[in-house]
Design a protein around this motif. Structure first.
Motif, mmCIF file in Angstrom:
data_model
loop_
_atom_site.group_PDB
_atom_site.id
_atom_site.type_symbol
_atom_site.label_atom_id
_atom_site.label_comp_id
_atom_site.label_asym_id
_atom_site.label_seq_id
_atom_site.Cartn_x
_atom_site.Cartn_y
_atom_site.Cartn_z
ATOM 1 N N PRO A 1 -4.306 7.201 -26.819
ATOM 2 C CA PRO A 1 -2.862 7.235 -26.551
ATOM 3 C C PRO A 1 -2.493 6.392 -25.332
ATOM 4 N N THR A 2 -1.303 5.865 -25.323
ATOM 5 C CA THR A 2 -0.804 5.084 -24.201
ATOM 6 C C THR A 2 -0.522 5.994 -23.023
ATOM 7 N N ALA A 3 -0.902 5.524 -21.816
ATOM 8 C CA ALA A 3 -0.603 6.212 -20.547
ATOM 9 C C ALA A 3 -1.330 7.544 -20.403
ATOM 10 N N VAL A 4 -2.368 7.770 -21.179
ATOM 11 C CA VAL A 4 -3.176 8.990 -21.045
ATOM 12 C C VAL A 4 -4.519 8.616 -20.430
ATOM 13 N N PRO A 5 -4.856 9.197 -19.274
ATOM 14 C CA PRO A 5 -6.136 8.855 -18.631
ATOM 15 C C PRO A 5 -7.322 9.224 -19.533
ATOM 16 N N ILE A 6 -8.212 8.274 -19.750
ATOM 17 C CA ILE A 6 -9.401 8.500 -20.574
ATOM 18 C C ILE A 6 -10.619 8.075 -19.750
#
Length: 207
Positions: free
Chosen positions: A169-174
């Motif tokens: 997902p965009t803008a989700v820290p991974i």
């Protein structure tokens, strides 16, 4: 006139030697010397005899082997640092070269040398040679090829431990994790890992 020969320790009796040296080929009075290089761990058999072939039992030979086995740590930052060389036959006046540059020797015992490796020269990275030299008159040196590296060494690699899978997902820290490994697949301690992102932000948590 003591001659020297060296064999693989497991070679049958009568096998040709791997190297020989004629009597009194050295610079020091009464000296015979032989330099041997091996591709890796090995067991050798060393023989000394008079060139006349009769053994000359009335002579006593004094043998000396200069040998370097390991260098620790195996990796240093580009600024250099302390190293320990283990082996045998070390003398108090021995000198140490790292990538051809003299290191500062801090202590010497018959089986161990401690020294301060110099900073890496501009553009030098990866594995370099470490050399122990005795007095020039003996023409004795022990060279460990590629035994030390400035930062990552030749043969080091990265392996992924954890990483995102599928759609991210965009803008989700991974988070993701990698491990630096040496050529023998053991952790490569002291290696710097650098990564970049093409867009967005990054949070460095390297260790």
């Amino acid at each position: 006139m003591p001659a020297i020969g060296i064999w693989d320790a497991f070679a049958p009796v009568g096998t040709a030697s791997e190297g020989t040296a004629p009597g009194l080929n050295g610079y020091s009075i009464g000296e015979t010397w032989l330099r041997v290089a091996t591709a890796g761990d090995d067991v050798v058999r060393l023989g000394i005899a008079d060139m006349r072939g009769d053994g000359r039992p009335d002579y006593a030979y004094n043998a000396w082997v200069l040998y370097a086995d390991t260098v620790t740590p195996q990796r240093l930052p580009s600024s250099g640092g302390p190293i320990v060389i283990r082996g045998m036959g070390f003398h108090p006046l021995d000198s140490v070269l790292v990538n051809g540059v003299r290191a500062q020797v801090t202590s010497v015992s018959p089986n161990e040398i401690t020294a301060i490796a110099p900073p890496a020269a501009a553009g030098v990275t990866g594995s370099v040679d470490v050399e122990v030299d005795d007095l020039p008159i003996y023409y004795a040196a022990a060279i460990l090829s590629g035994a030390l590296s400035y930062d990552a060494g030749s043969g080091d690699s990265l392996t992924v431990v954890t990483a995102p899978a599928g759609t991210v997902p965009t803008a989700v820290p991974i988070p993701f994790t990698v491990t630096a490994l040496g050529a023998n697949l053991t952790p490569a301690g002291g290696t710097t890992i650098t990564y970049t992102v093409t867009s967005g932000n990054r949070d460095t948590g390297l260790r």
